[in-house]
Write a protein that holds these residues in place. Structure first.
Motif, PDB file in Angstrom:
ATOM      1  N   VAL A   1      -5.174  -3.462 -13.214  1.00  0.00           N
ATOM      2  CA  VAL A   1      -5.664  -2.367 -12.376  1.00  0.00           C
ATOM      3  C   VAL A   1      -5.742  -2.798 -10.915  1.00  0.00           C
ATOM      4  N   ARG A   2      -6.224  -4.015 -10.659  1.00  0.00           N
ATOM      5  CA  ARG A   2      -6.338  -4.476  -9.269  1.00  0.00           C
ATOM      6  C   ARG A   2      -4.967  -4.572  -8.601  1.00  0.00           C
ATOM      7  N   THR A   3      -3.972  -5.032  -9.333  1.00  0.00           N
ATOM      8  CA  THR A   3      -2.632  -5.133  -8.760  1.00  0.00           C
ATOM      9  C   THR A   3      -2.051  -3.761  -8.447  1.00  0.00           C
ATOM     10  N   LEU A   4      -2.148  -2.848  -9.416  1.00  0.00           N
ATOM     11  CA  LEU A   4      -1.592  -1.512  -9.210  1.00  0.00           C
ATOM     12  C   LEU A   4      -2.407  -0.708  -8.200  1.00  0.00           C
ATOM     13  N   ALA A   5      -3.686  -1.048  -8.036  1.00  0.00           N
ATOM     14  CA  ALA A   5      -4.518  -0.345  -7.058  1.00  0.00           C
ATOM     15  C   ALA A   5      -3.990  -0.541  -5.643  1.00  0.00           C
ATOM     16  N   VAL A   6      -3.387  -1.698  -5.379  1.00  0.00           N
ATOM     17  CA  VAL A   6      -2.811  -1.944  -4.053  1.00  0.00           C
ATOM     18  C   VAL A   6      -1.674  -0.960  -3.793  1.00  0.00           C
ATOM     19  N   ALA A   7      -0.794  -0.800  -4.785  1.00  0.00           N
ATOM     20  CA  ALA A   7       0.320   0.150  -4.645  1.00  0.00           C
ATOM     21  C   ALA A   7      -0.202   1.568  -4.466  1.00  0.00           C
ATOM     22  N   ALA A   8      -1.231   1.923  -5.246  1.00  0.00           N
ATOM     23  CA  ALA A   8      -1.796   3.271  -5.160  1.00  0.00           C
ATOM     24  C   ALA A   8      -2.410   3.525  -3.790  1.00  0.00           C
ATOM     25  N   ALA A   9      -3.132   2.540  -3.259  1.00  0.00           N
ATOM     26  CA  ALA A   9      -3.797   2.719  -1.968  1.00  0.00           C
ATOM     27  C   ALA A   9      -2.786   2.870  -0.837  1.00  0.00           C
ATOM     28  N   VAL A  10      -1.792   1.982  -0.804  1.00  0.00           N
ATOM     29  CA  VAL A  10      -0.782   2.044   0.265  1.00  0.00           C
ATOM     30  C   VAL A  10       0.022   3.330   0.160  1.00  0.00           C
ATOM     31  N   GLY A  11       0.426   3.685  -1.048  1.00  0.00           N
ATOM     32  CA  GLY A  11       1.196   4.910  -1.230  1.00  0.00           C
ATOM     33  C   GLY A  11       0.392   6.156  -0.894  1.00  0.00           C
ATOM     34  N   GLY A  12      -0.882   6.178  -1.300  1.00  0.00           N
ATOM     35  CA  GLY A  12      -1.712   7.345  -1.016  1.00  0.00           C
ATOM     36  C   GLY A  12      -1.893   7.584   0.467  1.00  0.00           C
ATOM     37  N   VAL A  13      -2.142   6.517   1.215  1.00  0.00           N
ATOM     38  CA  VAL A  13      -2.285   6.647   2.671  1.00  0.00           C
ATOM     39  C   VAL A  13      -0.982   7.130   3.290  1.00  0.00           C
ATOM     40  N   THR A  14       0.134   6.568   2.846  1.00  0.00           N
ATOM     41  CA  THR A  14       1.433   6.964   3.400  1.00  0.00           C
ATOM     42  C   THR A  14       1.706   8.445   3.163  1.00  0.00           C
ATOM     43  N   GLY A  15       1.451   8.909   1.945  1.00  0.00           N
ATOM     44  CA  GLY A  15       1.673  10.320   1.642  1.00  0.00           C
ATOM     45  C   GLY A  15       0.770  11.230   2.454  1.00  0.00           C
ATOM     46  N   ALA A  16      -0.491  10.840   2.629  1.00  0.00           N
ATOM     47  CA  ALA A  16      -1.425  11.653   3.415  1.00  0.00           C
ATOM     48  C   ALA A  16      -0.990  11.721   4.878  1.00  0.00           C
ATOM     49  N   VAL A  17      -0.527  10.601   5.414  1.00  0.00           N
ATOM     50  CA  VAL A  17      -0.050  10.587   6.801  1.00  0.00           C
ATOM     51  C   VAL A  17       1.158  11.506   6.956  1.00  0.00           C
ATOM     52  N   LEU A  18       2.085  11.453   5.998  1.00  0.00           N
ATOM     53  CA  LEU A  18       3.258  12.324   6.057  1.00  0.00           C
ATOM     54  C   LEU A  18       2.856  13.797   6.038  1.00  0.00           C
ATOM     55  N   LEU A  19       1.835  14.126   5.239  1.00  0.00           N
ATOM     56  CA  LEU A  19       1.387  15.513   5.158  1.00  0.00           C
ATOM     57  C   LEU A  19       0.885  16.011   6.505  1.00  0.00           C
ATOM     58  N   THR A  20       0.196  15.162   7.253  1.00  0.00           N
ATOM     59  CA  THR A  20      -0.370  15.582   8.535  1.00  0.00           C
ATOM     60  C   THR A  20       0.647  15.507   9.671  1.00  0.00           C
ATOM     61  N   LEU A  21       1.660  14.652   9.549  1.00  0.00           N
ATOM     62  CA  LEU A  21       2.634  14.499  10.626  1.00  0.00           C
ATOM     63  C   LEU A  21       3.768  15.507  10.539  1.00  0.00           C
ATOM     64  N   LEU A  22       4.215  15.817   9.340  1.00  0.00           N
ATOM     65  CA  LEU A  22       5.313  16.766   9.188  1.00  0.00           C
ATOM     66  C   LEU A  22       4.821  18.177   9.510  1.00  0.00           C
ATOM     67  N   PRO A  23       5.654  19.002  10.098  1.00  0.00           N
ATOM     68  CA  PRO A  23       5.237  20.373  10.449  1.00  0.00           C
ATOM     69  C   PRO A  23       4.982  21.200   9.188  1.00  0.00           C
ATOM     70  N   PRO A  24       4.104  22.220   9.285  1.00  0.00           N
ATOM     71  CA  PRO A  24       3.820  23.076   8.126  1.00  0.00           C
ATOM     72  C   PRO A  24       5.069  23.698   7.519  1.00  0.00           C
ATOM     73  N   THR A  25       6.049  23.994   8.372  1.00  0.00           N
ATOM     74  CA  THR A  25       7.282  24.591   7.851  1.00  0.00           C
ATOM     75  C   THR A  25       8.004  23.633   6.915  1.00  0.00           C
ATOM     76  N   ALA A  26       7.942  22.346   7.239  1.00  0.00           N
ATOM     77  CA  ALA A  26       8.554  21.350   6.361  1.00  0.00           C
ATOM     78  C   ALA A  26       7.828  21.313   5.027  1.00  0.00           C
ATOM     79  N   PHE A  27       6.502  21.380   5.082  1.00  0.00           N
ATOM     80  CA  PHE A  27       5.712  21.364   3.850  1.00  0.00           C
ATOM     81  C   PHE A  27       6.047  22.572   2.988  1.00  0.00           C
ATOM     82  N   GLU A  28       6.128  23.747   3.611  1.00  0.00           N
ATOM     83  CA  GLU A  28       6.407  24.965   2.863  1.00  0.00           C
ATOM     84  C   GLU A  28       7.800  24.936   2.252  1.00  0.00           C
ATOM     85  N   THR A  29       8.712  24.171   2.852  1.00  0.00           N
ATOM     86  CA  THR A  29      10.053  24.025   2.305  1.00  0.00           C
ATOM     87  C   THR A  29      10.083  23.022   1.160  1.00  0.00           C
TER      88      THR A  29
END
Length: 255
Positions: free
Chosen positions: A74-102
């Motif tokens: 769990v500790r090993t995979l938690a690192v992947a989950a944390a880094v990936g989760g932050v990356t996905g959240a950043v992409l959601l806020t940086l990409l324009p809403p039109t991109a999200f809707e597409t």
């Protein structure tokens, strides 16, 4: 928000918390309901991510017995989950809403395909179980780590069916029982949702009423999923998820 809308969101939160704990895809219940109340897609996604955090934590606690002996994994995979989760959240806020809707209708469609294929994924995991004994060792290789990292990026951006992605990857690359892998899945989902939610608190718009209603419902649903949800007919759950998911695609395409 009317009383009926509030009740619908609360009920969706309970359903999402239950389904997420059992297998995943609860977002396909809450997301269409939030859209139906008039929230924009990005605001609905952020509100949903925040609201599902208590449900993820509740489900992980409900599976605590199956987590015994899996600390290093769990500790090993938690690192992947944390880094990936932050990356996905950043992409959601940086990409324009039109991109999200597409992108989101495609992601929902992908999630629905995974939901339909879930019985085959589970069967593959069971076949793997019969080929060897279960192990709680820290047997996480580069392929699994990278795969879960990418799945967590997806989860931070749009959470639907991330649990199925986790189960399919771990089922193919780890030798352990389905219930123990499901316990790990719940912890990883809780990490991704919590980190993404913490990020969203400071940088994104959300609806507090929707967040609180989903939070209460998903926390209750997490316990339901851990205790009695396994007894529900899987075919019924998949049918509900597919119907709701298709409605979400239709709503997104017609906006």
């Amino acid at each position: 928000m009317s009383v009926w809308e509030a009740l619908a969101i609360l009920a969706a939160g309970i359903g999402a918390g239950t389904i997420n704990t059992i297998v995943g895809s609860g977002t396909l219940i809450t997301f269409p309901v939030l859209l139906a109340t008039g929230l924009p897609p990005v605001t609905a996604t952020v509100s949903n991510a925040l609201g599902l955090v208590p449900g993820s934590l509740s489900g992980a606690i409900g599976y605590r017995e199956e987590l015994r002996g899996q600390g290093r994994r769990v500790r090993t995979l938690a690192v992947a989950a944390a880094v990936g989760g932050v990356t996905g959240a950043v992409l959601l806020t940086l990409l324009p809403p039109t991109a999200f809707e597409t992108i989101v209708p495609v992601l929902v469609a992908l999630a629905l395909v995974l939901v339909v294929l879930q019985p085959r994924i589970s069967a593959a995991v069971r076949r793997r179980e019969r080929r060897g004994t279960a192990s709680g060792a820290a047997d996480v290789g580069p392929a699994l780590f990278c795969g879960l990292l990418l799945a967590s990026v997806y989860g931070g951006y749009f959470t639907a069916a991330q649990g199925i992605l986790y189960l399919s990857l771990m089922g193919m690359l780890l030798n352990d029982t389905l219930q123990r892998l499901n316990a790990v899945k719940n912890v990883l989902a809780a990490i991704v949702n919590s980190i993404a939610a913490l990020f969203f608190l400071f940088v994104a718009d959300f609806d507090w009423a929707a967040v609180l209603l989903i939070a209460v419902g998903s926390a209750a649903g997490g316990q339901i999923g851990a205790k009695v949800g396994r007894r529900l007919p899987p075919a019924v759950l998949r049918t509900v998820i597919v119907v709701v998911g298709v409605s979400a695609i239709v709503q997104l395409l017609l906006r």
